[in-house]
Design a protein around this motif. Structure first.
Motif, PDB file in Angstrom:
ATOM      1  N   GLU A  23       0.854  -1.192   0.000  1.00 54.23           N
ATOM      2  CA  GLU A  23       0.000   0.000   0.000  1.00 54.23           C
ATOM      3  C   GLU A  23       0.888   1.240   0.000  1.00 54.23           C
ATOM      4  OE1 GLU A  23      -3.074   2.079   3.076  1.00 54.23           O
ATOM      5  OE2 GLU A  23      -3.290  -0.080   2.748  1.00 54.23           O
ATOM      6  N   GLN A  24       0.683   2.119  -0.959  1.00 56.09           N
ATOM      7  CA  GLN A  24       1.512   3.318  -1.080  1.00 56.09           C
ATOM      8  C   GLN A  24       1.274   4.232   0.109  1.00 56.09           C
ATOM      9  OE1 GLN A  24       0.819   5.617  -4.618  1.00 56.09           O
ATOM     10  NE2 GLN A  24       2.865   6.471  -4.576  1.00 56.09           N
ATOM     11  N   ILE A  25       2.338   4.596   0.824  1.00 59.25           N
ATOM     12  CA  ILE A  25       2.195   5.466   1.988  1.00 59.25           C
ATOM     13  C   ILE A  25       2.800   6.850   1.761  1.00 59.25           C
ATOM     14  CG2 ILE A  25       2.068   3.562   3.619  1.00 59.25           C
ATOM     15  CD1 ILE A  25       4.976   4.103   4.354  1.00 59.25           C
ATOM     16  N   ALA A  26       3.465   7.041   0.647  1.00 64.75           N
ATOM     17  CA  ALA A  26       4.028   8.344   0.297  1.00 64.75           C
ATOM     18  C   ALA A  26       3.873   8.537  -1.207  1.00 64.75           C
ATOM     19  CB  ALA A  26       5.485   8.433   0.697  1.00 64.75           C
ATOM     20  N   LEU A  27       3.343   9.677  -1.612  1.00 60.26           N
ATOM     21  CA  LEU A  27       3.106   9.929  -3.034  1.00 60.26           C
ATOM     22  C   LEU A  27       4.377   9.935  -3.858  1.00 60.26           C
ATOM     23  CD1 LEU A  27       0.351  12.681  -2.886  1.00 60.26           C
ATOM     24  CD2 LEU A  27       0.090  10.271  -3.497  1.00 60.26           C
ATOM     25  N   CYS A  28       5.496  10.304  -3.250  1.00 61.37           N
ATOM     26  CA  CYS A  28       6.749  10.403  -3.993  1.00 61.37           C
ATOM     27  C   CYS A  28       7.499   9.083  -4.099  1.00 61.37           C
ATOM     28  CB  CYS A  28       7.641  11.463  -3.380  1.00 61.37           C
ATOM     29  SG  CYS A  28       8.159  11.071  -1.706  1.00 61.37           S
ATOM     30  N   MET A  29       6.966   8.011  -3.508  1.00 64.21           N
ATOM     31  CA  MET A  29       7.665   6.725  -3.524  1.00 64.21           C
ATOM     32  C   MET A  29       6.753   5.607  -4.005  1.00 64.21           C
ATOM     33  SD  MET A  29       9.894   6.732  -0.067  1.00 64.21           S
ATOM     34  CE  MET A  29       8.879   7.766   0.957  1.00 64.21           C
ATOM     35  N   ASP A  30       7.362   4.673  -4.685  1.00 62.02           N
ATOM     36  CA  ASP A  30       6.687   3.476  -5.152  1.00 62.02           C
ATOM     37  C   ASP A  30       6.535   2.508  -3.979  1.00 62.02           C
ATOM     38  OD1 ASP A  30       5.526   1.746  -6.936  1.00 62.02           O
ATOM     39  OD2 ASP A  30       7.319   1.461  -8.151  1.00 62.02           O
ATOM     40  N   THR A  31       5.582   1.578  -4.065  1.00 57.16           N
ATOM     41  CA  THR A  31       5.498   0.540  -3.040  1.00 57.16           C
ATOM     42  C   THR A  31       6.661  -0.428  -3.233  1.00 57.16           C
ATOM     43  OG1 THR A  31       4.153  -0.980  -4.348  1.00 57.16           O
ATOM     44  CG2 THR A  31       2.975   0.652  -3.002  1.00 57.16           C
ATOM     45  N   CYS A  32       7.073  -1.075  -2.166  1.00 54.96           N
ATOM     46  CA  CYS A  32       8.198  -2.013  -2.262  1.00 54.96           C
ATOM     47  C   CYS A  32       7.828  -3.232  -3.096  1.00 54.96           C
ATOM     48  CB  CYS A  32       8.662  -2.403  -0.869  1.00 54.96           C
ATOM     49  SG  CYS A  32       9.367  -1.001   0.048  1.00 54.96           S
ATOM     50  N   GLN A  33       6.578  -3.676  -3.032  1.00 55.07           N
ATOM     51  CA  GLN A  33       6.139  -4.808  -3.852  1.00 55.07           C
ATOM     52  C   GLN A  33       6.292  -4.485  -5.332  1.00 55.07           C
ATOM     53  OE1 GLN A  33       3.435  -7.566  -3.515  1.00 55.07           O
ATOM     54  NE2 GLN A  33       3.911  -8.004  -1.386  1.00 55.07           N
ATOM     55  N   HIS A  34       5.868  -3.282  -5.740  1.00 57.69           N
ATOM     56  CA  HIS A  34       5.959  -2.902  -7.147  1.00 57.69           C
ATOM     57  C   HIS A  34       7.411  -2.662  -7.554  1.00 57.69           C
ATOM     58  CE1 HIS A  34       5.775  -0.292 -10.720  1.00 57.69           C
ATOM     59  NE2 HIS A  34       4.856  -1.162 -11.070  1.00 57.69           N
ATOM     60  N   ARG A  35       8.169  -1.969  -6.693  1.00 62.29           N
ATOM     61  CA  ARG A  35       9.565  -1.650  -7.011  1.00 62.29           C
ATOM     62  C   ARG A  35      10.380  -2.930  -7.238  1.00 62.29           C
ATOM     63  NH1 ARG A  35      12.277   2.968  -8.344  1.00 62.29           N
ATOM     64  NH2 ARG A  35      10.298   3.694  -7.603  1.00 62.29           N
ATOM     65  N   ALA A  36      10.035  -4.008  -6.546  1.00 66.10           N
ATOM     66  CA  ALA A  36      10.754  -5.272  -6.684  1.00 66.10           C
ATOM     67  C   ALA A  36      10.584  -5.884  -8.070  1.00 66.10           C
ATOM     68  CB  ALA A  36      10.282  -6.264  -5.625  1.00 66.10           C
ATOM     69  N   THR A  37       9.628  -5.394  -8.840  1.00 66.90           N
ATOM     70  CA  THR A  37       9.378  -5.960 -10.176  1.00 66.90           C
ATOM     71  C   THR A  37      10.086  -5.195 -11.289  1.00 66.90           C
ATOM     72  OG1 THR A  37       7.372  -4.631 -10.553  1.00 66.90           O
ATOM     73  CG2 THR A  37       7.104  -6.760  -9.435  1.00 66.90           C
ATOM     74  N   ASP A  38      10.799  -4.112 -10.960  1.00 64.94           N
ATOM     75  CA  ASP A  38      11.486  -3.367 -12.022  1.00 64.94           C
ATOM     76  C   ASP A  38      13.002  -3.393 -11.806  1.00 64.94           C
ATOM     77  OD1 ASP A  38      12.194  -1.339 -10.199  1.00 64.94           O
ATOM     78  OD2 ASP A  38      10.595  -0.002 -10.833  1.00 64.94           O
ATOM     79  N   SER A  39      13.727  -2.746 -12.698  1.00 67.33           N
ATOM     80  CA  SER A  39      15.194  -2.823 -12.669  1.00 67.33           C
ATOM     81  C   SER A  39      15.811  -2.109 -11.462  1.00 67.33           C
ATOM     82  CB  SER A  39      15.777  -2.247 -13.957  1.00 67.33           C
ATOM     83  OG  SER A  39      15.480  -0.863 -14.048  1.00 67.33           O
ATOM     84  N   LEU A  40      15.051  -1.275 -10.762  1.00 70.50           N
ATOM     85  CA  LEU A  40      15.594  -0.619  -9.571  1.00 70.50           C
ATOM     86  C   LEU A  40      15.441  -1.490  -8.325  1.00 70.50           C
ATOM     87  CD1 LEU A  40      14.412   3.054 -10.134  1.00 70.50           C
ATOM     88  CD2 LEU A  40      16.665   2.067 -10.553  1.00 70.50           C
ATOM     89  N   GLY A  41      14.690  -2.567  -8.429  1.00 71.22           N
ATOM     90  CA  GLY A  41      14.499  -3.455  -7.290  1.00 71.22           C
ATOM     91  C   GLY A  41      15.026  -4.851  -7.523  1.00 71.22           C
ATOM     92  N   SER A  42      15.727  -5.037  -8.640  1.00 64.08           N
ATOM     93  CA  SER A  42      16.211  -6.361  -9.009  1.00 64.08           C
ATOM     94  C   SER A  42      17.486  -6.237  -9.837  1.00 64.08           C
ATOM     95  CB  SER A  42      15.149  -7.075  -9.846  1.00 64.08           C
ATOM     96  OG  SER A  42      15.633  -8.305 -10.328  1.00 64.08           O
ATOM     97  N   SER A  43      18.371  -7.215  -9.695  1.00 63.66           N
ATOM     98  CA  SER A  43      19.578  -7.235 -10.522  1.00 63.66           C
ATOM     99  C   SER A  43      19.467  -8.254 -11.656  1.00 63.66           C
ATOM    100  CB  SER A  43      20.809  -7.544  -9.653  1.00 63.66           C
ATOM    101  OG  SER A  43      20.712  -8.836  -9.085  1.00 63.66           O
ATOM    102  N   LEU A  44      18.295  -8.845 -11.836  1.00 62.23           N
ATOM    103  CA  LEU A  44      18.116  -9.878 -12.863  1.00 62.23           C
ATOM    104  C   LEU A  44      18.490  -9.413 -14.264  1.00 62.23           C
ATOM    105  CD1 LEU A  44      14.819 -11.717 -11.861  1.00 62.23           C
ATOM    106  CD2 LEU A  44      17.144 -12.633 -11.872  1.00 62.23           C
ATOM    107  N   SER A  45      18.189  -8.177 -14.589  1.00 62.92           N
ATOM    108  CA  SER A  45      18.423  -7.696 -15.954  1.00 62.92           C
ATOM    109  C   SER A  45      19.794  -7.049 -16.139  1.00 62.92           C
ATOM    110  CB  SER A  45      17.330  -6.700 -16.350  1.00 62.92           C
ATOM    111  OG  SER A  45      17.427  -5.535 -15.551  1.00 62.92           O
ATOM    112  N   TYR A  46      20.612  -7.005 -15.105  1.00 60.91           N
ATOM    113  CA  TYR A  46      21.908  -6.353 -15.214  1.00 60.91           C
ATOM    114  C   TYR A  46      22.871  -7.189 -16.048  1.00 60.91           C
ATOM    115  CZ  TYR A  46      20.670  -2.973 -11.571  1.00 60.91           C
ATOM    116  OH  TYR A  46      20.086  -1.979 -10.850  1.00 60.91           O
TER     117      TYR A  46
END
Length: 136
Positions: free
Chosen positions: A107-130
């Motif tokens: 659940e988003q608790i700050a407008l300026c930040m992504d949720t941790c669940q969502h962030r884990a699915t992109d390149s800023l939350g994972s090294s899979l695509s590096y």
């Protein structure tokens, strides 16, 4: 001796406007240059030539196994390293991708930040695509 965390904090702080450093790039723009990954040295050399040195991926496997340091999705933390050249031959350049900051699990608790669940699915939350090598 400085820890990796201290060195990373110093490197990140150098580019911060709050430290009194000019907020413009050398070309006068406000935009950070793109981080470009290459699948092989040959692909990199086509763009930058044979004398340019790419950054080599360094997996922080010991930090993951011994201290639990992981990306948001559980993948190994990564940074890129390359040796210095010319007058800086005794120096090195490190790139550690920032921007993985998040708040709230699902659940988003700050407008300026992504949720941790969502962030884990992109390149800023994972090294899979590096890639194995990168220009930075």
């Amino acid at each position: 001796m400085l820890s990796l965390f201290s060195v990373t904090a110093l490197l990140l702080g150098v580019n911060s406007h709050r430290w009194g450093i000019d907020e413009y790039n050398p070309d006068g723009s406000h935009i950070c240059p793109d981080f470009k990954q290459y699948d092989s040295p040959e692909e990199y050399y086509k763009v930058y030539g044979e004398t340019a040195t790419m950054g080599t991926r360094v997996n922080l496997t010991d930090a993951m196994n011994e201290n639990g340091a992981v990306c948001l999705d559980g993948t190994v933390p990564v940074f890129y390293w390359r040796p210095g050249t010319g007058d800086g031959v005794n120096k090195f350049h490190v790139f550690f991708q920032g921007g993985g900051w998040c708040a709230g699990n699902d659940e988003q608790i700050a407008l300026c930040m992504d949720t941790c669940q969502h962030r884990a699915t992109d390149s800023l939350g994972s090294s899979l695509s590096y890639a194995a090598t990168a220009n930075y």
